[in-house]
Design a protein around this motif. Structure first.
Motif, PDB file in Angstrom:
ATOM      1  N   CYS A 175      68.928 -34.021 -50.828  1.00  0.00           N
ATOM      2  CA  CYS A 175      68.983 -33.219 -52.014  1.00  0.00           C
ATOM      3  C   CYS A 175      67.887 -33.324 -53.099  1.00  0.00           C
ATOM      4  N   SER A 176      67.149 -32.074 -53.189  1.00  0.00           N
ATOM      5  CA  SER A 176      65.828 -32.211 -53.857  1.00  0.00           C
ATOM      6  C   SER A 176      65.927 -32.450 -55.345  1.00  0.00           C
ATOM      7  N   ALA A 177      67.123 -32.454 -55.771  1.00  0.00           N
ATOM      8  CA  ALA A 177      67.660 -32.611 -57.339  1.00  0.00           C
ATOM      9  C   ALA A 177      67.751 -34.200 -57.631  1.00  0.00           C
ATOM     10  N   CYS A 178      68.847 -34.764 -56.836  1.00  0.00           N
ATOM     11  CA  CYS A 178      69.379 -36.035 -57.107  1.00  0.00           C
ATOM     12  C   CYS A 178      68.715 -37.066 -56.120  1.00  0.00           C
ATOM     13  N   GLY A 179      68.297 -36.613 -54.791  1.00  0.00           N
ATOM     14  CA  GLY A 179      68.003 -37.622 -53.658  1.00  0.00           C
ATOM     15  C   GLY A 179      68.813 -38.047 -53.014  1.00  0.00           C
ATOM     16  N   ALA A 180      70.139 -37.605 -53.235  1.00  0.00           N
ATOM     17  CA  ALA A 180      71.315 -38.120 -52.169  1.00  0.00           C
ATOM     18  C   ALA A 180      71.061 -37.484 -50.811  1.00  0.00           C
ATOM     19  N   LEU A 181      71.356 -38.379 -49.986  1.00  0.00           N
ATOM     20  CA  LEU A 181      71.267 -37.767 -48.611  1.00  0.00           C
ATOM     21  C   LEU A 181      72.793 -37.620 -47.729  1.00  0.00           C
ATOM     22  N   ALA A 182      72.752 -36.158 -47.403  1.00  0.00           N
ATOM     23  CA  ALA A 182      74.041 -35.737 -46.501  1.00  0.00           C
ATOM     24  C   ALA A 182      73.968 -36.473 -45.239  1.00  0.00           C
ATOM     25  N   GLU A 183      75.321 -36.592 -44.812  1.00  0.00           N
ATOM     26  CA  GLU A 183      75.434 -37.390 -43.706  1.00  0.00           C
ATOM     27  C   GLU A 183      74.989 -36.556 -42.600  1.00  0.00           C
ATOM     28  N   LYS A 184      75.805 -35.794 -42.435  1.00  0.00           N
ATOM     29  CA  LYS A 184      75.306 -34.907 -41.002  1.00  0.00           C
ATOM     30  C   LYS A 184      75.284 -33.514 -41.356  1.00  0.00           C
ATOM     31  N   MET A 185      74.257 -32.646 -40.835  1.00  0.00           N
ATOM     32  CA  MET A 185      74.032 -31.308 -40.963  1.00  0.00           C
ATOM     33  C   MET A 185      73.694 -30.552 -39.818  1.00  0.00           C
ATOM     34  N   PRO A 186      74.842 -29.864 -39.084  1.00  0.00           N
ATOM     35  CA  PRO A 186      74.479 -29.209 -38.073  1.00  0.00           C
ATOM     36  C   PRO A 186      73.581 -27.790 -38.489  1.00  0.00           C
ATOM     37  N   LEU A 187      72.833 -27.240 -37.317  1.00  0.00           N
ATOM     38  CA  LEU A 187      72.106 -26.089 -37.433  1.00  0.00           C
ATOM     39  C   LEU A 187      72.708 -24.861 -38.164  1.00  0.00           C
ATOM     40  N   ASN A 188      74.031 -24.662 -38.177  1.00  0.00           N
ATOM     41  CA  ASN A 188      74.576 -23.532 -38.484  1.00  0.00           C
ATOM     42  C   ASN A 188      74.907 -23.596 -39.902  1.00  0.00           C
ATOM     43  N   VAL A 189      74.754 -24.655 -40.539  1.00  0.00           N
ATOM     44  CA  VAL A 189      75.062 -24.891 -42.090  1.00  0.00           C
ATOM     45  C   VAL A 189      73.555 -24.339 -42.638  1.00  0.00           C
ATOM     46  N   ARG A 190      73.738 -23.305 -43.367  1.00  0.00           N
ATOM     47  CA  ARG A 190      72.575 -22.796 -43.842  1.00  0.00           C
ATOM     48  C   ARG A 190      72.519 -22.792 -45.405  1.00  0.00           C
ATOM     49  N   ALA A 191      73.644 -23.240 -46.002  1.00  0.00           N
ATOM     50  CA  ALA A 191      73.760 -23.700 -47.298  1.00  0.00           C
ATOM     51  C   ALA A 191      74.617 -24.727 -47.740  1.00  0.00           C
TER      52      ALA A 191
END
Length: 143
Positions: free
Chosen positions: A66-82
């Motif tokens: 996250c560019s705002a708070c710095g939290a890291l998302a667990e997984k993010m497949p390529l089909n997730v655009r937002a």
């Protein structure tokens, strides 16, 4: 040429095009883009004009951070655009990655460290961005 002339520091992400071409749905578009040639042009033009070109490591989690708070998302497949961070901000995947790559590249250019995933220095056990010697701040109370 305009990019190099108008900016003192350029920050790009080191991509493995060879692995990206293995995705059959995007292989042709990726091959036609000529990213390696673009990087080569940026490198020699930056040297020619005396500009800085910072290359962010391919393992830096630019899309998931996250560019705002710095939290890291667990997984993010390529089909997730937002995606929406737990701080409540909704990010476009590509815009968020661009912000994170720029911030990481500029911080590395400022402190003189390479751009690698954050891990402690083997000798000092501190991140590379921590440049100040501990004796320099000894005796100064923390805020």
């Amino acid at each position: 040429t305009r990019l190099v002339r108008d900016n003192q520091t350029l920050v790009i992400e080191d991509l493995t095009v060879r692995n990206m071409v293995k995705t059959h749905t995007l292989a042709r578009a990726i091959s036609d883009a000529g990213w390696r040639q673009f990087r080569s042009m940026l490198e020699y033009k930056a040297d020619w004009h005396g500009r800085n070109l910072v290359v962010v490591d391919r393992w830096f989690p630019s899309s998931k951070l996250c560019s705002a708070c710095g939290a890291l998302a667990e997984k993010m497949p390529l089909n997730v655009r937002a995606w929406t961070c737990r701080c409540g901000i909704t990010h476009d995947r590509d815009v968020n990655a661009a912000r994170n790559i720029l911030a990481e590249g500029l911080s590395a250019a400022a402190c003189g460290a390479g751009v690698r995933p954050r891990r402690a220095n083997a000798r000092t056990r501190r991140p590379a961005s921590k440049q100040e010697h501990p004796r320099a701040t000894k005796g100064i109370p923390a805020p």
